[in-house]
Design an enzyme around this catalytic site. Sequence first.
Site, PDB file in Angstrom:
ATOM      1  N   LYS A 105       0.857  -1.190   0.000  1.00 36.29           N
ATOM      2  CA  LYS A 105       0.000   0.000   0.000  1.00 36.29           C
ATOM      3  C   LYS A 105       0.885   1.229   0.000  1.00 36.29           C
ATOM      4  O   LYS A 105       2.040   1.165   0.446  1.00 36.29           O
ATOM      5  CB  LYS A 105      -0.893   0.023   1.247  1.00 36.29           C
ATOM      6  CG  LYS A 105      -2.162   0.801   1.046  1.00 36.29           C
ATOM      7  CD  LYS A 105      -3.190  -0.003   0.268  1.00 36.29           C
ATOM      8  CE  LYS A 105      -4.448   0.767   0.029  1.00 36.29           C
ATOM      9  NZ  LYS A 105      -5.501  -0.080  -0.522  1.00 36.29           N
ATOM     10  N   GLY A 217     -20.291   6.891   2.983  1.00 30.91           N
ATOM     11  CA  GLY A 217     -19.203   7.191   2.037  1.00 30.91           C
ATOM     12  C   GLY A 217     -19.762   7.126   0.634  1.00 30.91           C
ATOM     13  O   GLY A 217     -20.465   6.161   0.282  1.00 30.91           O
ATOM     14  N   TYR A 218     -19.523   8.184  -0.156  1.00 29.59           N
ATOM     15  CA  TYR A 218     -20.145   8.183  -1.487  1.00 29.59           C
ATOM     16  C   TYR A 218     -19.119   8.506  -2.568  1.00 29.59           C
ATOM     17  O   TYR A 218     -19.306   9.377  -3.413  1.00 29.59           O
ATOM     18  CB  TYR A 218     -21.322   9.168  -1.515  1.00 29.59           C
ATOM     19  CG  TYR A 218     -22.441   8.707  -2.424  1.00 29.59           C
ATOM     20  CD1 TYR A 218     -22.977   7.438  -2.308  1.00 29.59           C
ATOM     21  CD2 TYR A 218     -22.961   9.550  -3.405  1.00 29.59           C
ATOM     22  CE1 TYR A 218     -23.988   7.005  -3.145  1.00 29.59           C
ATOM     23  CE2 TYR A 218     -23.990   9.123  -4.248  1.00 29.59           C
ATOM     24  CZ  TYR A 218     -24.491   7.848  -4.096  1.00 29.59           C
ATOM     25  OH  TYR A 218     -25.501   7.420  -4.925  1.00 29.59           O
ATOM     26  N   GLY A 219     -18.007   7.776  -2.519  1.00 30.68           N
ATOM     27  CA  GLY A 219     -16.997   7.887  -3.562  1.00 30.68           C
ATOM     28  C   GLY A 219     -17.145   6.705  -4.503  1.00 30.68           C
ATOM     29  O   GLY A 219     -18.252   6.232  -4.767  1.00 30.68           O
ATOM     30  N   ASN A 220     -16.028   6.202  -4.991  1.00 28.62           N
ATOM     31  CA  ASN A 220     -16.075   5.081  -5.945  1.00 28.62           C
ATOM     32  C   ASN A 220     -16.824   3.883  -5.368  1.00 28.62           C
ATOM     33  O   ASN A 220     -17.782   3.375  -5.968  1.00 28.62           O
ATOM     34  CB  ASN A 220     -14.640   4.695  -6.344  1.00 28.62           C
ATOM     35  CG  ASN A 220     -14.595   3.491  -7.256  1.00 28.62           C
ATOM     36  OD1 ASN A 220     -14.885   2.379  -6.831  1.00 28.62           O
ATOM     37  ND2 ASN A 220     -14.269   3.686  -8.517  1.00 28.62           N
ATOM     38  N   ALA A 221     -16.403   3.437  -4.182  1.00 23.76           N
ATOM     39  CA  ALA A 221     -17.004   2.232  -3.598  1.00 23.76           C
ATOM     40  C   ALA A 221     -18.466   2.479  -3.217  1.00 23.76           C
ATOM     41  O   ALA A 221     -19.357   1.682  -3.547  1.00 23.76           O
ATOM     42  CB  ALA A 221     -16.186   1.795  -2.385  1.00 23.76           C
ATOM     43  N   GLY A 222     -18.730   3.575  -2.536  1.00 25.41           N
ATOM     44  CA  GLY A 222     -20.075   3.846  -2.035  1.00 25.41           C
ATOM     45  C   GLY A 222     -21.078   4.133  -3.135  1.00 25.41           C
ATOM     46  O   GLY A 222     -22.192   3.592  -3.129  1.00 25.41           O
ATOM     47  N   TYR A 223     -20.701   4.970  -4.088  1.00 25.88           N
ATOM     48  CA  TYR A 223     -21.658   5.300  -5.159  1.00 25.88           C
ATOM     49  C   TYR A 223     -22.019   4.040  -5.950  1.00 25.88           C
ATOM     50  O   TYR A 223     -23.197   3.726  -6.139  1.00 25.88           O
ATOM     51  CB  TYR A 223     -21.097   6.373  -6.108  1.00 25.88           C
ATOM     52  CG  TYR A 223     -21.878   6.386  -7.410  1.00 25.88           C
ATOM     53  CD1 TYR A 223     -23.222   6.780  -7.423  1.00 25.88           C
ATOM     54  CD2 TYR A 223     -21.325   5.913  -8.605  1.00 25.88           C
ATOM     55  CE1 TYR A 223     -23.983   6.722  -8.596  1.00 25.88           C
ATOM     56  CE2 TYR A 223     -22.073   5.850  -9.770  1.00 25.88           C
ATOM     57  CZ  TYR A 223     -23.399   6.261  -9.760  1.00 25.88           C
ATOM     58  OH  TYR A 223     -24.154   6.184 -10.912  1.00 25.88           O
TER      59      TYR A 223
HETATM   60  P1  NAD Z   1     -13.217   7.806  -2.633  1.00 27.75           P
HETATM   61  O1  NAD Z   1     -12.143   8.783  -2.421  1.00 27.75           O
HETATM   62  O2  NAD Z   1     -13.732   7.603  -4.009  1.00 27.75           O
HETATM   63  O3  NAD Z   1     -14.458   8.163  -1.693  1.00 27.75           O
HETATM   64  C1  NAD Z   1     -14.356   8.282  -0.311  1.00 27.75           C
HETATM   65  C2  NAD Z   1     -15.727   8.720   0.200  1.00 27.75           C
HETATM   66  O4  NAD Z   1     -15.710   8.682   1.627  1.00 27.75           O
HETATM   67  C3  NAD Z   1     -16.114  10.152  -0.186  1.00 27.75           C
HETATM   68  O5  NAD Z   1     -17.478  10.212  -0.497  1.00 27.75           O
HETATM   69  C4  NAD Z   1     -15.864  10.932   1.087  1.00 27.75           C
HETATM   70  O6  NAD Z   1     -16.705  12.080   1.193  1.00 27.75           O
HETATM   71  C5  NAD Z   1     -16.247   9.893   2.118  1.00 27.75           C
HETATM   72  N1  NAD Z   1     -15.689  10.188   3.425  1.00 27.75           N
HETATM   73  C6  NAD Z   1     -14.450  10.633   3.750  1.00 27.75           C
HETATM   74  N2  NAD Z   1     -14.356  10.823   5.066  1.00 27.75           N
HETATM   75  C7  NAD Z   1     -15.562  10.484   5.592  1.00 27.75           C
HETATM   76  C8  NAD Z   1     -16.096  10.480   6.884  1.00 27.75           C
HETATM   77  N3  NAD Z   1     -15.376  10.883   7.920  1.00 27.75           N
HETATM   78  N4  NAD Z   1     -17.386  10.051   7.041  1.00 27.75           N
HETATM   79  C9  NAD Z   1     -18.127   9.658   5.985  1.00 27.75           C
HETATM   80  N5  NAD Z   1     -17.674   9.656   4.737  1.00 27.75           N
HETATM   81  C10 NAD Z   1     -16.408  10.064   4.548  1.00 27.75           C
HETATM   82  O7  NAD Z   1     -12.669   6.440  -2.013  1.00 27.75           O
HETATM   83  P2  NAD Z   1     -13.100   4.953  -2.375  1.00 27.75           P
HETATM   84  O8  NAD Z   1     -12.175   4.467  -3.418  1.00 27.75           O
HETATM   85  O9  NAD Z   1     -14.557   4.878  -2.562  1.00 27.75           O
HETATM   86  O10 NAD Z   1     -12.699   4.209  -1.021  1.00 27.75           O
HETATM   87  C11 NAD Z   1     -13.586   4.115   0.096  1.00 27.75           C
HETATM   88  C12 NAD Z   1     -13.171   2.932   0.947  1.00 27.75           C
HETATM   89  O11 NAD Z   1     -13.200   1.764   0.135  1.00 27.75           O
HETATM   90  C13 NAD Z   1     -11.756   3.016   1.525  1.00 27.75           C
HETATM   91  O12 NAD Z   1     -11.713   2.378   2.773  1.00 27.75           O
HETATM   92  C14 NAD Z   1     -10.935   2.238   0.517  1.00 27.75           C
HETATM   93  O13 NAD Z   1      -9.738   1.749   1.070  1.00 27.75           O
HETATM   94  C15 NAD Z   1     -11.922   1.142   0.188  1.00 27.75           C
HETATM   95  N6  NAD Z   1     -11.619   0.458  -1.067  1.00 27.75           N
HETATM   96  C16 NAD Z   1     -11.731   1.088  -2.276  1.00 27.75           C
HETATM   97  C17 NAD Z   1     -11.415   0.382  -3.428  1.00 27.75           C
HETATM   98  C18 NAD Z   1     -11.562   0.997  -4.790  1.00 27.75           C
HETATM   99  O14 NAD Z   1     -11.321   0.274  -5.783  1.00 27.75           O
HETATM  100  N7  NAD Z   1     -11.961   2.229  -4.928  1.00 27.75           N
HETATM  101  C19 NAD Z   1     -10.964  -0.948  -3.352  1.00 27.75           C
HETATM  102  C20 NAD Z   1     -10.889  -1.554  -2.102  1.00 27.75           C
HETATM  103  C21 NAD Z   1     -11.221  -0.847  -0.956  1.00 27.75           C
END
Ligand code: NAD
Length: 416
Positions: A105, A217-223
């Site tokens: 990482k 959480g509404y980024g890549n994973a959440g959306y």
């Molecule tokens: P991202 O940057 O796309 O989105 C992060 C989201 O979390 C945003 O909506 C942000 O506003 C929100 N957030 C940040 N701080 C917060 C808080 N204190 N309370 C509530 N929401 C909060 O990131 P992502 O890629 O969606 O990753 C989110 C999680 O999923 C992380 O733990 C990451 O390690 C995990 N993950 C992601 C992937 C991937 O492919 N994207 C793969 C494995 C694990």
Amino acid sequence: MANQNPFEVAQRQLDECAKVLKLDANVHAILRVPMRELHLSLPVRMDDGTIRVFQGFRVQYNDARGPTKGGIRFHPDETIDTVRALAAWMTWKCALLDLPLGGAKGGVICNPKEMSQGELERLSRAYMQSVWQFIGPDKDIPAPDVYTNPQVMAWMMDEYSKITGKNQFGAITGKPLSLGGSAGRGDATARGGLYTVREAVKVCSIDLKEATLAVQGYGNAGYYGAYLAKSLFGCKIVAISDSKGGIFSKEGLEPEAVREHKAQTGSVINFPNTKAISNEEILELEVDILIPAALENVITEKNAPNIKAKIIAELANGPTTPEADNIIYKNNIHVIPDFLCNAGGVTVSYFEMVQNFYMYYWDEKEVRQKLDKKMTTAYHSVLDISKKYNINMRQAAYVVAVQRVVKAMKLRGWVS
Ligand code: NAD
């Protein structure tokens, strides 16, 4: 949010597994710490002409099963211990999905929301200039994570290719589609997680079409988690949050409309016809499925007794503390642990590497079929072990993964 040291949490989880497996003390000692970590000082010229020195990390945890792999985060609260924990979880995740990879990482302490595109590009290139000797398709392969994206990966891949003097698409995954990315990578984490949810509801006797869901959480994973849960299975998304707060609607939310609102206003909050809720409240809602998809340590011994969801699908890494795990298990909540639930991202990243080496690309349908097979197999291997040893799903995932890493270490002659 991170009130517990995530690396100590990761080590305690491993210690629990060591007890179940009666792991040899020497093997356990090796697995408790990363094999290598890089601490970087990254000077970047800012738009105002000054130079700012950012602190960065790359942790390579264990490469017994193959080159290490793991994302890079750009986050203001990044710490070396978070990166260590995430590198450990990547090791277990790749082993659990039976990918021929180890775990790593990376991270940089920075706030990308306050940086221009030019500054982000210079930071991405500086990171690569600092680590390039230690990474590469047969050493360590980075990917996107929190607040990094395909564009950042493209800059990093370009920098690595320039330094090494040849196009090296396989050195980085999560690249844009037109630059050696894989079809299906964008939503792979959430899609993979939902394949495991589809299996879990059978165990919990929940009808997915009738299921209610809350997403933190509404980024890549959440959306994509919310969007696919609704579009693939017809679930009702009743609550969504991001770093600024959350929204609730009993009637259900349209994930795309909420995303559009976030793109326009910077947050999901104040979405029309919804009730405001906090990031704490969203975790305690009366829903069938709870998806933590933000950061670590959000489910703790304090709020765990109040969680009413029947299934927790951990798309985020490390959302649940060990104390909370015990409470949740006692309360009969089915947890799909992080390094199983969110393994879809690294699985399609691995497919991306394979396609880069082949120079031959699969269509989305083929990627999804292969992903489904990997996720479904992994879910059932964990479920079987949890029943066999009468342990929770996280401990079971550890047992499957750690056994595979130990086997590789033994075969390589690292331990007897
Ligand atoms: P991202 O940057 O796309 O989105 C992060 C989201 O979390 C945003 O909506 C942000 O506003 C929100 N957030 C940040 N701080 C917060 C808080 N204190 N309370 C509530 N929401 C909060 O990131 P992502 O890629 O969606 O990753 C989110 C999680 O999923 C992380 O733990 C990451 O390690 C995990 N993950 C992601 C992937 C991937 O492919 N994207 C793969 C494995 C694990």
